[in-house]
Scaffold this active site. Structure first.
Site, PDB file in Angstrom:
ATOM      1  N   GLN A   1      25.365  33.006  61.175  1.00  0.00           N
ATOM      2  CA  GLN A   1      26.280  32.471  62.258  1.00  0.00           C
ATOM      3  C   GLN A   1      26.016  31.502  63.167  1.00  0.00           C
ATOM      4  OE1 GLN A   1      27.508  37.101  62.322  1.00  0.00           O
ATOM      5  NE2 GLN A   1      28.551  36.092  63.881  1.00  0.00           N
TER       6      GLN A   1
ATOM      7  N   GLU B   1      37.551  39.743  67.300  1.00  0.00           N
ATOM      8  CA  GLU B   1      37.011  41.009  67.782  1.00  0.00           C
ATOM      9  C   GLU B   1      37.683  42.084  68.385  1.00  0.00           C
ATOM     10  OE1 GLU B   1      32.536  40.477  69.573  1.00  0.00           O
ATOM     11  OE2 GLU B   1      33.910  38.774  69.992  1.00  0.00           O
TER      12      GLU B   1
ATOM     13  N   PHE C   1      30.589  43.235  70.504  1.00  0.00           N
ATOM     14  CA  PHE C   1      29.554  42.903  71.380  1.00  0.00           C
ATOM     15  C   PHE C   1      29.437  43.840  72.599  1.00  0.00           C
ATOM     16  CE2 PHE C   1      26.823  40.048  73.537  1.00  0.00           C
ATOM     17  CZ  PHE C   1      26.169  39.400  72.481  1.00  0.00           C
TER      18      PHE C   1
ATOM     19  N   THR D   1      29.620  35.455  77.619  1.00  0.00           N
ATOM     20  CA  THR D   1      29.142  35.441  79.014  1.00  0.00           C
ATOM     21  C   THR D   1      28.164  34.901  79.379  1.00  0.00           C
ATOM     22  OG1 THR D   1      27.894  37.572  77.981  1.00  0.00           O
ATOM     23  CG2 THR D   1      30.044  38.220  78.885  1.00  0.00           C
TER      24      THR D   1
ATOM     25  N   ALA E   1      31.554  35.707  69.491  1.00  0.00           N
ATOM     26  CA  ALA E   1      32.405  36.111  70.781  1.00  0.00           C
ATOM     27  C   ALA E   1      33.911  35.768  70.567  1.00  0.00           C
ATOM     28  CB  ALA E   1      31.990  35.261  71.899  1.00  0.00           C
TER      29      ALA E   1
ATOM     30  N   GLU F   1      23.924  36.593  63.373  1.00  0.00           N
ATOM     31  CA  GLU F   1      23.958  35.622  64.388  1.00  0.00           C
ATOM     32  C   GLU F   1      22.439  35.543  64.779  1.00  0.00           C
ATOM     33  OE1 GLU F   1      25.457  35.333  69.322  1.00  0.00           O
ATOM     34  OE2 GLU F   1      26.476  36.907  67.802  1.00  0.00           O
TER      35      GLU F   1
ATOM     36  N   ARG G   1      30.514  42.846  65.994  1.00  0.00           N
ATOM     37  CA  ARG G   1      31.952  42.764  66.486  1.00  0.00           C
ATOM     38  C   ARG G   1      32.382  43.404  67.559  1.00  0.00           C
ATOM     39  NH1 ARG G   1      36.250  42.670  61.471  1.00  0.00           N
ATOM     40  NH2 ARG G   1      37.954  41.603  62.240  1.00  0.00           N
TER      41      ARG G   1
ATOM     42  N   ARG H   1      28.365  43.224  78.263  1.00  0.00           N
ATOM     43  CA  ARG H   1      29.680  43.128  77.842  1.00  0.00           C
ATOM     44  C   ARG H   1      30.185  44.607  77.826  1.00  0.00           C
ATOM     45  NH1 ARG H   1      33.833  39.981  75.393  1.00  0.00           N
ATOM     46  NH2 ARG H   1      32.733  38.181  75.520  1.00  0.00           N
TER      47      ARG H   1
END
Length: 790
Positions: free
Chosen positions: A212, A728, A359, A457, A526, A247, A357, A325
């Site tokens: 990703q 997400e 996060f 973020t 995200a 990721e 997914r 998060r």
């Protein structure tokens, strides 16, 4: 009434956007023609890599002897930390702690210790078994509880506060407190981790990676090999699923393939089988959450104190932003006037957990939803009523604990519509009546909302680039920094570009993501893939379009405002040219027909030191009603019906968005019901294959599944075509399934008490909760009878 002209109505010229255009690779997926990395024709002299893994969860490495490995027939190379070409041996994203090869110490069972490249994968596997490694076992921390006890952390504890939670709770007329276990989840992507490194001239490398984040792979490969970034090109055409698991986790496989390719001068493929993939790679963080909440007689919260502790594993990986998060979503859709949220980032000797997914958002939401459910049961109210009484307001009660104002709240209207369309009130009454006469089968119903913040973020990741070429036959070549993992990103971006030029969708060619075309990209994560890359591609297309308008205006002496691109044609005042004719004319007049585009998300500004600011560009909303039936004799259950109403703003592609909503819900349902991770006393993951790890099957789908997109929503922010992210947020709609199960368990004792239930709510846990509830209610009754007798 005046009819809008095409120039005044931007929607009138849309041919692709707003349409249910099929996924660009849909036919290739089902026919088997879609090319994934393992389908690329293998280069001549290809070697296959196998990773030698640690046999201990925590141990000192006293000796590594690979001489027998290297002596095996068919082996071209074997490497451990001592064989690295530079002093660099870390691929941690942002924070150090993730060595390519363990050096001197191993910190989880399955950690990479060495790698071997051989003529076949079977030979590499056999050779790896010949390695001689001398370990000195050390005590291992294998649980969140033990990490908290030993104060073992990968990152410092953070606290987010507003007002005085302790004082507010103390003064509240009512209080509850409790503890909740929230399980992790394996990504279980269809295509496992894989990379192939192909040497190029001059020591350069071409790396095909199922990732990703191609730019991060580029950085890690160049850093470990001591190369400049321009010497490494990373390409990703598509992934067979990612969900956050590609990721950061793909870096190990790409770097190992690159190291062995550089050492041997031959192409190397590193491909993990399912068992090794699940053992080596990180998961969704499991949490232990404690809550103490004060509330009034109506169920409205006056103060809340949450403590979140997560299993981060051996290193930070992405645990910092994941846990941040979780803190930002511990409010979900509800206003908390006084609140304290404490986040412990626990170190354990298990694989480092990572992005998944949502996060961290799903785990944070579970805590507030559990507390609200408990409040409702204490008061004898419908949990939905308590949820509605605590929702964020529109003119007041609309500021989050991190000081971001909720400006686009549509949940009151969305929930009201879903209540009516799902026939919630009638069904709830019918379920209560059914439960009263059914001794063994009990039904449950729950409606839960979602408010999910959209943006990275880490503010600097909120940027994207794109490259668009228009060829002289009118066809368009599109490249951007996002990656396609089945979510339909490339299709949506191509729709945007097609409509910018007023041409058919099939005139736009979607090409593989590559660091050689668009540099310095952010991860496709995200939920921001379309927001960022769609906007960047739109900017690139508009740049070319503006050049064409300027040229045509001068060439035909027409005001720029009189030039309209639509229906594969260009209206230039009273003159009409085909798009191809204009392109060919512009080319002959030396008009540049290629452009880059760039977009940076506005407004986002967040101070991680104070945990204050605006970390999100906007919020996406949704709600779901789930109905379940449980067998109280076995703990087994079935999801009978699900009704979803979800906000995607003004949809770019309703078919793809609906697919994301349905798929996200089912994945979330798996997380909260059947997907259970288990490590044994030696730190070995025991659930590392489909035989031991249960993702939802077709038979687990709701018998009735009604998913709808809100048809009246529009993103108030300047997002491409006023759409909203959809990757997400739908996963968290499945929280309704968990609370429907909890509602059904409560029916066992005629709702006299609230069951204690951790996630995932496996049939075993459901049965244990039923038995515990019966014992509790029976004990309370015995106690009351004894008191009455006395």
């Amino acid at each position: 009434m005046k009819r809008k002209s095409k120039q005044s109505d931007p929607e009138s010229n849309l041919r692709s956007v707003r349409q249910a255009v099929p996924h660009d690779s849909a036919e290739k997926h089902v026919s088997g023609e879609a090319i994934y990395i393992d389908d690329i024709p293998e280069p001549r002299n290809l070697l296959h890599a196998y990773i030698g893994m640690s046999a201990h969860a925590h141990a000192r490495v006293k000796k590594i002897d690979l001489s027998a490995v290297r002596a095996m027939p068919g082996v071209a190379a074997a490497m451990c930390a001592a064989d690295l070409p530079t002093d660099h041996n870390d691929i941690g994203p942002g924070f150090a702690g993730d060595p390519v090869f363990a050096d001197k110490i191993v910190e989880y069972h399955g950690q990479s210790v060495f790698a071997v490249a051989a003529e076949t994968l079977e030979l590499a596997y056999e050779a790896a078994a010949k390695a001689v490694i001398d370990y000195e076992p050390l005590p291992a921390i294998l649980s969140i509880e033990e990490a908290l006890k030993q104060k073992a952390q990968v990152l410092p504890t953070l606290t987010l506060t507003r007002g005085d939670a302790t004082k507010a709770i103390t003064k509240s007329p009512r209080k509850i407190a409790g503890k909740l276990g929230i399980g992790g989840q394996d990504h279980f992507y269809l295509e496992g981790q894989i990379a192939m490194a192909v040497p190029q001239e001059g020591g350069d490398l071409l790396v095909y990676s199922s990732t990703q984040h191609p730019t991060e792979i580029q950085h890690h490969v160049s850093h470990i090999l001591g190369l400049h970034s321009h010497a490494v090109t990373v390409e990703t055409r598509r992934m067979g699923g990612g969900f956050g698991g590609k990721e950061t986790q793909g870096a190990l496989f790409a770097v190992i393939a690159a190291l062995l390719a550089s050492k041997t001068g031959r192409p190397v493929k590193a491909r993990a089988d399912r068992d090794d993939d699940m053992i080596i790679t990180g998961k969704r963080h499991d949490f232990i959450a404690e809550y103490e909440v004060g509330y009034d007689d109506t169920g409205r919260i006056t103060g809340a104190d949450f403590t979140l502790a997560s299993r981060c594993g051996m290193s930070p990986d992405l645990s910092g932003p994941v846990n941040d998060r979780a803190m930002f979503h511990a409010d979900n859709a509800y206003y908390l006037p006084h609140v304290r949220i404490v986040s412990h980032r626990c170190k354990t000797h298990t694989v480092s957990n990572t992005a998944f997914r949502g996060f961290g958002g799903p785990q944070g939401m579970m805590v507030i939803e559990y507390a609200l459910d408990e409040i409702a049961r204490e008061l004898g109210l419908d949990p939905l009523e308590v949820r509605k009484r605590n929702l964020y307001g529109k003119r007041d009660r609309n500021v989050t604990p991190y000081t971001m104002k909720v400006e686009d709240n549509i949940l009151p209207e969305l929930i009201a519509e879903l209540e009516q369309s799902s026939d919630y009130a009638r069904r709830r009454a019918a379920i209560a009546a059914s439960n009263a006469t059914s001794p063994h089968l009990k039904k449950g119903l729950a409606l839960t909302p979602v408010k999910f913040g959209i943006s990275f973020t880490a503010t600097h990741f909120n940027q994207a680039g794109a490259l668009v070429h228009v060829y002289t036959d009118g066809s368009v070549h599109l490249n951007h920094g996002g990656t396609e993992m089945g979510q339909g990103l490339n299709t949506k971006v191509a729709q945007i570009v097609a409509d910018e030029f007023g041409i058919d969708f099939d005139h736009v060619k979607i090409t593989a993501t590559t660091t050689g075309k668009v540099p310095n990209t952010s991860a496709t994560a995200a939920s921001s893939g379309t927001d960022l890359n769609g906007k960047a591609s739109q900017v690139a297309a508009r740049t070319i379009k503006q050049r064409l308008i300027k040229f045509a205006a001068a060439q035909f002496k027409v005001a720029p405002g009189k030039i309209v691109f639509a229906d594969n044609q260009v209206q230039i005042g009273r003159k009409t040219l085909s798009f191809v004719e204009l392109i060919q004319l512009a080319y002959k007049r030396r008009v540049q027909l290629s452009a880059t585009g760039y977009f940076a998300t506005p407004k986002v500004a967040y101070d991680p030191k104070t945990m204050r600011g605006r970390p999100f560009f906007y919020f996406a909303y949704g709600a779901a009603v789930s109905e379940v039936v449980i067998d109280t004799l076995t703990g087994e259950y079935k999801v009978e019906r699900v009704d979803i109403l979800h906000d995607v703003g003004k949809s770019i592609n309703p078919a793809i968005d609906l697919g994301q909503i349905e798929g996200g819900f089912i994945q979330g349902m798996g997380w909260l019901t059947s997907e259970e991770l288990h490590w044994d006393a030696k730190g070995r993951l025991m659930t590392h294959a489909p035989s031991t790890y249960k993702i939802p099957a077709c038979s687990d789908l709701p018998r009735q599944f009604n998913a709808r997109i809100v048809d009246w929503s529009r993103n108030r922010e300047d997002v491409v075509y006023r759409s909203k992210a959809v990757g997400e947020p739908p996963l968290m709609l499945a929280i309704s399934v968990f609370f429907a199960i909890k509602d059904a368990i409560a029916a066992v004792c005629d709702y006299q008490a609230s069951p204690r239930l951790d996630a995932p709510a496996t049939p075993e846990r459901v049965l244990f909760a039923i038995e515990a509830l019966r014992a509790k209610v029976g004990g309370d009754l015995d106690h009351a009878l004894r008191e009455a007798a006395e």
